[in-house]
Structure formats: C-alpha cells, structure tokens
Design an enzyme around this catalytic site. Sequence first.
Site, PDB file in Angstrom:
ATOM      1  N   THR A  53     -59.966 -65.253 104.580  1.00  0.00           N
ATOM      2  CA  THR A  53     -60.850 -64.782 103.525  1.00  0.00           C
ATOM      3  C   THR A  53     -62.110 -64.314 104.008  1.00  0.00           C
ATOM      4  O   THR A  53     -62.862 -64.935 104.606  1.00  0.00           O
ATOM      5  CB  THR A  53     -60.672 -65.810 102.354  1.00  0.00           C
ATOM      6  N   GLU A  54     -62.466 -63.084 103.463  1.00  0.00           N
ATOM      7  CA  GLU A  54     -63.510 -62.412 104.159  1.00  0.00           C
ATOM      8  C   GLU A  54     -65.028 -63.080 103.654  1.00  0.00           C
ATOM      9  O   GLU A  54     -66.006 -62.650 104.521  1.00  0.00           O
ATOM     10  CB  GLU A  54     -63.561 -60.849 103.681  1.00  0.00           C
ATOM     11  N   ASN A  55     -65.021 -63.945 102.905  1.00  0.00           N
ATOM     12  CA  ASN A  55     -66.335 -64.635 102.693  1.00  0.00           C
ATOM     13  C   ASN A  55     -66.645 -65.681 103.563  1.00  0.00           C
ATOM     14  O   ASN A  55     -67.638 -66.143 103.634  1.00  0.00           O
ATOM     15  CB  ASN A  55     -66.401 -65.200 101.143  1.00  0.00           C
ATOM     16  N   SER A  95     -67.180 -62.399 110.325  1.00  0.00           N
ATOM     17  CA  SER A  95     -65.973 -62.039 109.401  1.00  0.00           C
ATOM     18  C   SER A  95     -65.420 -60.561 109.412  1.00  0.00           C
ATOM     19  O   SER A  95     -64.440 -60.171 109.353  1.00  0.00           O
ATOM     20  CB  SER A  95     -66.242 -62.462 107.955  1.00  0.00           C
TER      21      SER A  95
END
Lengths: 220, 238
Positions: A53-55, A95
């Site tokens: 998840t890119e966060n 990320s």
Amino acid sequence: MKQQTETIGWTREEMAQRLAQDIPNGSYVNLGIGIPELVARFVPEGRTFIYHTENGLLGMGPSPAEGAGDPELINAGKRHVTANLGAAYFHHADSFAMIRGGHLDLSVLGAMQIAQNGDLANWSTGKADAIPAVGGAMDLVAGVKQVFVITQHCTKAGEPKLVEACSYPLTGQGVVDRIYSDLAVIDVTPDGFRVVALCPGVDFETVQERTGAPLLPAQK
Amino acid sequence: MRMIDKRVPSAAEAVADIADGSSIMVGGFGEAGSPIELIHALIDQGASDLTIISNNAGSGEVGLAALFKERRVSKVICSFPKTLNSTVFPELYREGFTELELVPQGTLAERIRAGGAGVPAFYTPTAVGTPLAEGKELRVLNGREYLLEFGLRADYTLIKGLIADTHGNVLYNKTARNFAPIMATAADVTIVQAAQVAEPGAIDPETVVTPGIFVDRVVEVAKPAHESELIAAGVCYP
C-alpha cells in the site's frame, strides 16, 4: 445508449475472484481503492501474495475487527488495516521507488475509461468545477510491471467504458494489460481489445454491443 | 562543552518564528502522521499567506483543514486534496482563494527527496502524456519518454514522530511515517512533535529512521490527538 437493466454477468466479488486466479504465487501486488480491494479476499489455495500500500506498508493484512483499528495503520484508501508477519513500513520515497522502479509485479486499478491502445483514464472527469485529485495512480501505471483494470463494463448510465479513445484526462498512455469486467476478461493487444474469457451465459455479441471499440474473439 | 539539546518547551514556542508568506511541509497521509498539535499552534500563532506542501488538504475542521478554514493558506502543493469529510478546501479552491498545484504522489515524494538531497531536478516517467505533463520538458532517455521535475524545498517542516531524542533522532509509528522522513530533509527548519522525547542513547542507532542532523526542534506532545477522533467528537478548531 441503452440502459443496462437485466442482471447478467459476474458480481463484483466474482470479478475479483476471477482476477485473483491469474496472479502468480509470491507476487507483490498493489490494489487500488474500490473494487480492486476485493481481490484480497480471494487468494487461491496454496498461494501467497504480498500487498503493497503506497502510503508505506508492504505485507498489508486484512481489516482489523470492528473498533480495533489503529488510526496510524491505514491503507491508501485511508481505511484501517493490519500488518502481516514479515511486513515492513517505509517512507514515501522508498514506497514510490518500489512502484516507479519496477519492483512491484502487479497494479490492480479501477477505471473510468480504457482505450483500445491501453490508455487509461481513472482520476478526473476534467469538469471545470471538479476538485482534481490524482494520488499515486499515475506513478503506478508508469512503473508497475503489469496493470490490470477491474471495472463494470459500462457506466451506471450504460455508456461503454472500453472505448476507441479516452475522452477523459489520461492517467497514462498505453499502460493497461488486461481488463476484468462483469461481462468478460479482455486483453489489450497491439491489434486492440481481445476477449480472453466470457462470463458464463454472456455471448460475444452482447459484450461487443456494450463496448465502444471493436473486439477480437478469443484465440483458440 | 555545551550539550546538544533540540528540545523546545511547547508547540507554541516551536512554531513562534514562522512568518507570513512561509512555505511549510506538513507530514501525514490522511490523519496518519498529521502533526495536529503543531498545526493548531500555527493557527494560534497567526501566520498567513502560507504555502503548504502536504499529501492531502485535511478533513473536517481540525488540523490542516482548520488552517485552511482560517484562510491562512494561499497555495497548496499536494496529490490528493479531497478526502472523506473534506469540505473546507473545495470551497476555498472554487472561490479562488487557495491555489492548487496538483502533483502525482510519487512525483511529490521524489521532488521532496531531491530537494533534501541537493538534487535540483530529475526525470520521471510518471504523468507522461497526461494533463499534468503540460508545460514540462520532455526528454527521451533509453528509448522512453520522461518529464523534468524540480526538487522541492520549504522554509519549515512540521512532522510527527513516536519517539525523538534530544539530538533530533526520530522513530515513527507504523504508516504514520509516510512523508515525514523525506520532509525532514527538505526544509530550512524541521520541527518534530513526538509522543516521547528521550535522552541520547534511548534509541538504538541501528533503528533510527530520521538522523538528528535533519531535525532542528523537538517538542514532546505526550498524547497527540487523532483527526478522526476529534471529528467524531464534533471538534472545530480553534
């Protein structure tokens, strides 16, 4: 355009399950917000996928029990999630190095329009009064090895989402590899859209009728 | 020998010198990592005409959204200005009060990283062929098209950590880390609020995420508020 009134085709869950069957064991996968999130519920027996998840989390696990959420453990959709054993937290530059640097195997995204050359539009209608918001979609389509779109075949108004050319602002050019809709699984090929599989009970002509560009039949 | 001690007694003192017209990076992805107490201190302090660099534009009427609501922000550089409960920013944007520079999330992160690393510009494949490529230099490298993007710096960075020490070394909590480590590198003055401020040695050097050289001020906020809890309680700041 004609209204889609009859209920034919796969449900959202069936679409997600169909997509999950095509993900190889051990894949690193980023799931977009909405229908893509459902894919995580249908990991085939004997396979493990690692969700990014890119966060800032690799090894994202399912939602916690109601009320057990941590406001500092969320996914890109800002929902509470959990971290699996073997998970890792990292900052945004790392990320997006994973994303842009081609380290992720698969990005699963929703769509407003997909063109026959693989162009994707999924972030803005381009209307003057809309608040533009893009998030990480443009980075994902630019960098992840494979991009699958999971979407209803037509809009709520019955307009085809698979078109000759996108009328909405693009997220990326020629980026979509495969589309999982409620009616069919369709590849984007150098020759255009090619049907890979039809939903049981749905024929080629019905899918063509609801598609805004020519469809090629499945290859034998 | 004078000991290094970057502690500041209060959030108010930590943000006291922020002048009108300043550019400020604010950590957080949604509510995770949002330094609410520092933002509220900035609202109390009164600085205006600010440029805010942050992934989102806040929710409800607390934290970042409250700063917008008080009409202190003339420009925001962000990737996703609407979130659940985002009502303040859309109004200011439609009114023309707050300018928006929309940047893809990964490009925003890399612009900040570059700004902090002394790299003035870089080429990226993100956004090629989209409306966000307009006006940007396009270059073909190894047969692929890339856009020129510029490093980003700010006068101040406001971030939230879990534990900091008096040298400014910082550890974060889960996905609250997000933009904080890169923002810490890209401002003239980096201000950290942490739930605990410890003596040197309390953090294992092997686990330090942000080394103290990037941090100028640390302030202990023992029980930081969470945006969603304040919104659920009906809080509107100030």
